[in-house]
Design a protein around this motif. Structure first.
Motif, short mmCIF file in Angstrom:
data_model
loop_
_atom_site.label_atom_id
_atom_site.label_comp_id
_atom_site.label_asym_id
_atom_site.label_seq_id
_atom_site.Cartn_x
_atom_site.Cartn_y
_atom_site.Cartn_z
N ARG A 108 37.21 38.68 42.82
CA ARG A 108 36.90 37.39 43.43
C ARG A 108 37.79 37.10 44.64
N PHE A 109 37.14 36.79 45.75
CA PHE A 109 37.85 36.35 46.95
C PHE A 109 37.75 34.83 47.04
N SER A 110 38.86 34.18 47.28
CA SER A 110 38.87 32.72 47.37
C SER A 110 38.10 32.25 48.60
N VAL A 111 37.31 31.20 48.44
CA VAL A 111 36.56 30.65 49.58
C VAL A 111 37.29 29.45 50.18
N PHE A 112 38.49 29.16 49.66
CA PHE A 112 39.23 28.00 50.15
C PHE A 112 40.16 28.35 51.32
N ASP A 113 40.34 29.63 51.60
CA ASP A 113 41.13 30.07 52.75
C ASP A 113 40.29 31.04 53.56
N LEU A 114 39.80 30.56 54.71
CA LEU A 114 38.94 31.39 55.56
C LEU A 114 39.64 31.73 56.87
N SER A 115 40.95 31.84 56.80
CA SER A 115 41.74 32.19 57.98
C SER A 115 41.63 33.69 58.26
N ASP A 116 42.00 34.09 59.46
CA ASP A 116 42.00 35.51 59.82
C ASP A 116 42.98 36.29 58.94
N ALA A 127 43.69 35.66 55.79
CA ALA A 127 43.03 35.88 54.50
C ALA A 127 41.95 36.94 54.62
N PHE A 128 41.19 36.91 55.73
CA PHE A 128 40.12 37.89 55.91
C PHE A 128 40.66 39.30 56.14
N LYS A 129 41.85 39.42 56.73
CA LYS A 129 42.47 40.74 56.87
C LYS A 129 42.74 41.33 55.48
N GLU A 130 43.22 40.49 54.56
CA GLU A 130 43.46 40.94 53.18
C GLU A 130 42.14 41.32 52.50
N THR A 131 41.09 40.53 52.79
CA THR A 131 39.77 40.84 52.25
C THR A 131 39.29 42.20 52.74
N LEU A 132 39.45 42.44 54.04
CA LEU A 132 39.03 43.71 54.63
C LEU A 132 39.82 44.87 54.04
N ASP A 133 41.11 44.66 53.84
CA ASP A 133 41.94 45.71 53.24
C ASP A 133 41.45 46.04 51.83
N ARG A 134 41.00 45.01 51.11
CA ARG A 134 40.49 45.24 49.74
C ARG A 134 39.21 46.07 49.78
N PHE A 135 38.35 45.81 50.76
CA PHE A 135 37.12 46.59 50.90
C PHE A 135 37.44 48.06 51.23
N ARG A 151 30.03 47.41 41.09
CA ARG A 151 31.22 46.63 41.42
C ARG A 151 30.86 45.50 42.40
N GLN A 152 31.26 44.27 42.04
CA GLN A 152 30.89 43.10 42.84
C GLN A 152 32.08 42.53 43.61
N ALA A 153 31.84 42.27 44.90
CA ALA A 153 32.78 41.49 45.71
C ALA A 153 32.28 40.05 45.68
N ARG A 154 33.02 39.18 45.05
CA ARG A 154 32.53 37.84 44.72
C ARG A 154 33.20 36.78 45.60
N PHE A 155 32.40 36.05 46.37
CA PHE A 155 32.90 34.97 47.23
C PHE A 155 32.51 33.63 46.61
N TYR A 156 33.33 33.17 45.70
CA TYR A 156 33.08 31.91 44.98
C TYR A 156 34.38 31.12 44.93
N GLY A 157 34.27 29.87 44.48
CA GLY A 157 35.46 29.09 44.20
C GLY A 157 36.12 29.59 42.92
N ILE A 158 37.36 29.13 42.72
CA ILE A 158 38.07 29.46 41.49
C ILE A 158 38.95 28.26 41.15
N PRO A 159 39.00 27.86 39.86
CA PRO A 159 39.84 26.72 39.48
C PRO A 159 41.30 26.96 39.89
N LEU A 160 41.97 25.91 40.31
CA LEU A 160 43.34 26.06 40.77
C LEU A 160 44.36 25.79 39.66
N ASP A 161 43.87 25.18 38.54
CA ASP A 161 44.78 25.01 37.41
C ASP A 161 44.98 26.35 36.72
N LYS A 162 46.14 26.53 36.11
CA LYS A 162 46.53 27.83 35.57
C LYS A 162 45.55 28.35 34.52
#
Length: 435
Positions: free
Chosen positions: A167-175, A177-185, A139-150
């Motif tokens: 995939r975790f978005s790299v366009f929001d590096l706020s605390d 967003a990272f709290k949500e990332t940590l919750d996912r882990f 299982r991969q935790a992926r920190f890459y960009g993602i297209p914003l068009d639908k």
């Protein structure tokens, strides 16, 4: 079910045969391996001289038995319609097509035939297996960009599902967003982290602020593999401390393959199985191991599109310990176009500025990340994200250090921003010259 292999097969990539072929290459003794490399080099040249009109025009002066007569291809050569660069029998419908990120300033569309792309994946899987990673089950935790068009967004999400990754978005590096990332882990059994260096470094900094070791909440985690951006030693130490797993440095180019991958002995081992890597000087001469020069690479399997002695736009050094069988990348200095020109005419690698600034402003944890732009010969601007504004004393120290390392008369401006601009793919370019 081996979903990842299945997804490759459905798209026409014979991954099982490619894995078998790669295993045979890896099993060769030194003498047979040398013969293999020389045969593949000659085969790929002869193929494109016969079947590719673009390469035929480029390689008029080639003498088959003289590798040094083979011209170096640059990205500028390739900035013409893909249809004009494909070999006979290949069309945009029967190849793997993609586009480079443009981080070199010269983006272009490239093609690989399906066997070449299968060999690319066989190579990647082989290297990741050094750390117990299996693309079909890990299982991969992926920190890459993602297209914003639908359409692009959901296409990537489907690919992520087949590839057993989140995939975790790299366009929001706020605390937040990272709290949500940590919750996912906490709720997901990730085996490895993979992605761009800078957002993963920011996640490690967040964990440090929260006094969290990632393996304490996600014990399934085995390794973190970073790519596409510079990895600094102190950032690597921080990540290994906060994640509780080894951090592995990957160097690749989408139009080629995985170029180098850090092995379990902390050596940046070059892929010499599907690629042939050289270091050349400015005049195109091959440099001995230990000397710095342009990284030039030949794709030994791509029959759809010639990438022969292709200048990737990077500068590096192969270790003196290198052999044909096991080349080691000693140092990756950066892109050839990431060079600052100073008022005196002196040139300096753009990352020099980054190293100087990083050592001064990241020590207290106030500045989370920054980039440097050169606006004129004597004018630089440092854009940074921080909790608090830099003091005048800190700004003076940075300016003084730049003058000390480089030359007097350099003007440095500072701009505090909420977020740094990343490319569409999500990469962060640390130094940009606007000259």
């Amino acid at each position: 079910m081996r979903l990842f292999d299945f997804s490759l097969k459905v798209n026409g990539f014979k991954i099982d045969k490619a894995k078998t072929a790669l295993a045979k290459i890896q099993a060769k003794n030194d003498a047979d391996f040398k013969t293999y490399i020389e045969q593949k080099k000659q085969e790929i040249i002869l193929y494109h001289l016969k079947h590719n009109s673009f390469y035929k025009a480029l390689g008029k002066s080639i003498t088959i038995n003289d590798w040094n007569s083979v011209p170096v291809i640059t990205k500028r050569h390739l900035q013409q319609p893909i249809e004009q660069r494909l070999s006979n029998g290949f069309t945009t419908k029967n190849v793997y097509l993609n586009k480079t990120s443009g981080s070199s300033g010269d983006p272009f569309i490239f093609a690989k035939d399906k066997w070449c792309h299968a060999m690319t994946w066989a190579e990647i899987m082989s290297r990741f297996a050094w750390y117990g990673i299996d693309f079909n089950s890990s299982r991969q935790a992926r920190f890459y960009g993602i297209p914003l068009d639908k359409k692009g967004y959901y296409k990537e999400r489907v690919k992520d599902w087949f590839s057993n990754r989140y995939r975790f978005s790299v366009f929001d590096l706020s605390d937040t967003a990272f709290k949500e990332t940590l919750d996912r882990f906490k709720s997901d059994k990730f085996d490895f982290i993979n992605g761009y260096t800078s957002p993963i470094v920011q996640f490690a900094k967040y964990l440090k602020r929260k006094d969290v070791i990632l393996t304490s909440i996600c014990p399934s985690l085995k390794v973190c593999i970073v790519t596409s951006e510079m990895l600094f030693e102190d950032d690597k130490t921080l990540m290994e401390t906060q994640f509780g797993v080894p951090v592995v440095n990957e160097y690749g180019a989408s139009e080629l393959d995985l170029i180098a991958f850090e092995n379990t002995n902390d050596e940046w081992q070059v892929n010499n199985e599907t690629l042939y890597v050289e270091i050349l000087d400015k005049k195109g001469n091959v440099l001995p191991y230990g000397e710095e020069g342009r990284i030039v690479i030949t794709s030994l399997y791509n029959k759809a599109h010639p990438l022969i002695r292709y200048d990737v736009g990077d500068v590096g050094v192969l270790s003196e310990k290198s052999t044909l069988r096991k080349p080691i990348l000693k140092k990756l200095i950066g892109r050839t176009n990431d060079v600052a020109v100073l008022p005196s005419g002196k040139k300096a690698a753009g990352l020099t500025f980054y190293y100087i600034t990083k050592s001064v402003i990241e020590n207290d944890g106030n500045v989370s990340e920054f980039v440097i732009e050169q606006l004129a010969l004597d004018h630089f601007i440092i854009r940074f994200v921080s909790k608090e504004e830099l003091s005048n004393e800190q700004k003076m120290v940075i300016t003084t250090e730049m003058e000390r390392y480089l030359e007097p008369g350099i003007n440095v401006d500072f701009e505090r921003v909420e977020i740094l601009k990343r490319s569409k793919s999500g990469k962060l370019k640390q130094f940009i010259s606007k000259l």
